[in-house]
Design an enzyme around this catalytic site. Structure first.
Site, short mmCIF file in Angstrom:
data_model
loop_
_atom_site.label_atom_id
_atom_site.label_comp_id
_atom_site.label_asym_id
_atom_site.label_seq_id
_atom_site.Cartn_x
_atom_site.Cartn_y
_atom_site.Cartn_z
N SER A 1 0.82 -1.07 -0.07
CA SER A 1 -0.13 0.10 0.12
C SER A 1 0.97 1.21 0.07
O SER A 1 1.76 1.31 -0.69
CB SER A 1 -1.08 -0.16 1.45
OG SER A 1 -2.07 0.78 0.91
N ASP B 1 -8.15 -5.47 -6.81
CA ASP B 1 -7.75 -4.08 -5.74
C ASP B 1 -7.90 -2.70 -6.59
O ASP B 1 -7.33 -2.53 -7.50
CB ASP B 1 -6.17 -4.29 -5.40
CG ASP B 1 -5.73 -3.29 -4.54
OD1 ASP B 1 -6.77 -2.20 -4.02
OD2 ASP B 1 -4.67 -2.81 -4.55
N HIS C 1 -6.18 -6.18 -2.36
CA HIS C 1 -5.13 -5.24 -1.72
C HIS C 1 -4.11 -5.94 -0.95
O HIS C 1 -4.54 -6.66 0.13
CB HIS C 1 -6.03 -4.22 -0.90
CG HIS C 1 -5.06 -2.80 -0.52
ND1 HIS C 1 -4.43 -2.33 -1.64
CD2 HIS C 1 -4.59 -2.36 0.37
CE1 HIS C 1 -3.87 -1.34 -1.07
NE2 HIS C 1 -3.79 -1.40 0.17
#
Length: 511
Positions: free
Chosen positions: A183, A444, A469
């Site tokens: 991320s 994602d 994700h």
């Protein structure tokens, strides 16, 4: 929206990465919930009576302002270490970078890089991001103090930490350091290799949104495709049901009176829904609930997968509620119960009050800090545009940008300028860093801001079908799909190739 943390690692972001209205708050709590569950189910080491406990935590003294040598202020930055698989002083070091939240012991014990360490004899270290978790400088979280919170400060911390940790753990000068992150922290991993190639040999950047963007309407484009994807349990009927449920919510909001009062009770709203800004908070939270099902689809501990959400919204019912709205209501109950939330959304005024609080709370998720970073670097404000978006057109971009003004006194134009400067400094989706493996899942929503195709022979990328994700970073499970297993094997092979070349001296460290 906040990216949200990679669930089992800590908010990488990972979190939800949105701004920090109701949508971001809900997604951050979802990420924190997944992290706790997956860390608690991670491996436990049973060591003999005389053995040192693993993992171990430590602290580094870091300069508050690394760009001003005359500023003597400092703070303590937490790290974790697992040397269980270390083969020797010249072996590789896997450095897992923290993102927009706390970083726990699971960061060196579960998932990768911990899962990769035995094969390579690697020392595994993780580094918590400044201003998050327990790595909070003294002096509170006022705007003047938050000037020292940015991705550039975080990269400077990595540089000084690498040097200090090399001394602490007797790491050979020939040992290759490889950064991992997911991320926002995945972006940091890529950018560390970009800016400091002489110190970081390679990086694996998972679900890394390297392109900052003010208006992130593409997020909901991917959510819509996910809801319609048969491969993960969606359907066109499900997408239509979501749209119908949101239309019913908006109808009741317009109707006012008893209809709005019933809506408030059924969807667990705290505060009045009379004001348009409070209605936008609710609609944003509902968007995040649905978006979270797509963003974290298939991950251990997620309250609702796409298949489960669609089962609720598209099922046939015989109650008094229209079926899609009834399904959405049930979804709200499931998610709020799973996360231990009394309310799905607060009033806008209460949200602003909470975000203005400058006293650090040990149990806080870093909402104020992450909002500051979105206002001063990244944007990431999720909006719903075009006929293909099944949600409400609220909250709109001006409402998201208003938070930057209300909380930090930052104008919309300054936020737009900051986003442009971030992309100019790091290169957006063409960063130009070699030996960075970008890993993404096509489920994602954040993959559209990452690098999903190889940019050159030494700039590889991996797009895993059906993966959500940071799913490649999560601990392996028997239910993992063949494409996810294959993706992890590709990551292993790429690291194997790079480390073989390093050991054979075929590549200069900065190449």
């Amino acid at each position: 929206m906040a990216l949200g943390p990679a669930p089992w690692l800590g908010p990488l972001l990972l979190a939800s990465l949105w701004g920090l209205s109701a949508p971001a708050s809900l997604l951050r709590r979802l990420g924190e919930h997944l992290q706790r569950l997956q860390e608690s189910s991670g491996p436990r080491l049973h060591l003999g009576p005389g053995a040192a406990a693993l993992p171990r935590a430590g602290w580094l003294e870091q300069p508050l302002d690394p760009f001003n040598a005359s500023d003597g202020r400092s703070f303590l930055q937490r790290y974790w270490v697992n040397d269980q698989h270390r083969a020797g002083q010249e072996g590789p070091v896997f450095l897992h970078l923290g993102g927009e939240g706390h970083l726990g012991p699971g960061s060196v014990m579960a998932g990768h890089p911990a899962a990769l360490a035995p094969a390579f004899g690697a020392l595994v270290i993780s580094l918590e991001h400044r201003f998050y978790g327990l790595s909070i400088p003294s002096g509170g979280l006022g705007t003047a103090q938050l000037r020292y919170l940015s991705s550039r400060h975080a990269l400077a911390d990595v540089v000084s930490a690498r040097r200090a940790l090399s001394r602490l753990f007797n790491v050979s000068s020939s040992s290759p350091w490889i950064c991992f992150g997911g991320s926002y922290a995945g972006s940091l991993a890529a950018w560390t290799r970009l800016k400091f190639p002489h110190l970081i040999f390679a990086s694996v950047a998972s679900s890394a949104p390297v392109r900052a963007t003010l208006d992130f309407s593409e997020y909901n484009d991917v959510v819509s495709r996910g809801l319609a994807s048969v491969a993960i349990g969606g359907s066109l009927q499900c997408l239509a049901a979501v749209s119908a449920a949101f239309a019913e919510v908006e109808r009741r909001l317009r109707a006012g009176g008893a209809a709005r009062a019933a809506l408030r009770a059924e969807l667990r709203v705290c505060g009045s829904l009379r004001e348009a800004e409070d209605q936008a908070e609710l609609l944003g939270a509902l968007q995040a609930l649905v978006g979270g099902a797509v963003q974290y689809d298939g991950q251990a501990g997620t309250p609702l997968s796409v298949r489960q959400l669609c089962g609720l919204l598209a099922s046939r019912g015989n109650g008094s509620h229209p079926v899609p709205y009834g399904g959405l209501r049930r979804a709200v109950q499931i998610v709020t119960h799973s996360l231990g939330l009394r309310c799905l959304s607060l009033s806008r005024a209460e949200t602003v009050t909470q975000l203005r609080a400058t006293k650090h709370q040990a149990s806080g998720l870093g909402d104020r800090q992450w909002l500051y970073q979105t206002c001063t670097e990244f944007g990431f404000y999720v909006t719903c545009k075009g006929p293909g978006c099944p949600f409400s057109q609220l909250p709109a971009l001006p409402s998201e940008l208003d938070l930057c003004e209300q909380v930090f006194g930052l104008s919309a134009s300054s936020v737009a300028q900051a986003v442009a400067q971030t992309n100019a400094y790091y290169g957006g989706q063409r960063p130009g860093a070699t030996r960075v493996l970008f890993v993404n899942g096509d489920t994602d929503p954040w993959h559209v801001l990452s690098v999903t195709q190889a940019l050159g022979p030494s700039e590889p990328a991996l797009l895993i079908p059906g993966a959500s994700h940071c799913l490649d970073m999560a601990p392996e499970r028997p239910s993992d799909s063949p494409s996810l297993r294959s993706g992890r094997q590709n990551i292993f092979r790429q690291l194997q190739t790079w480390l073989r070349q390093a050991n054979q001296g075929q590549l200069p460290r900065g190449a």
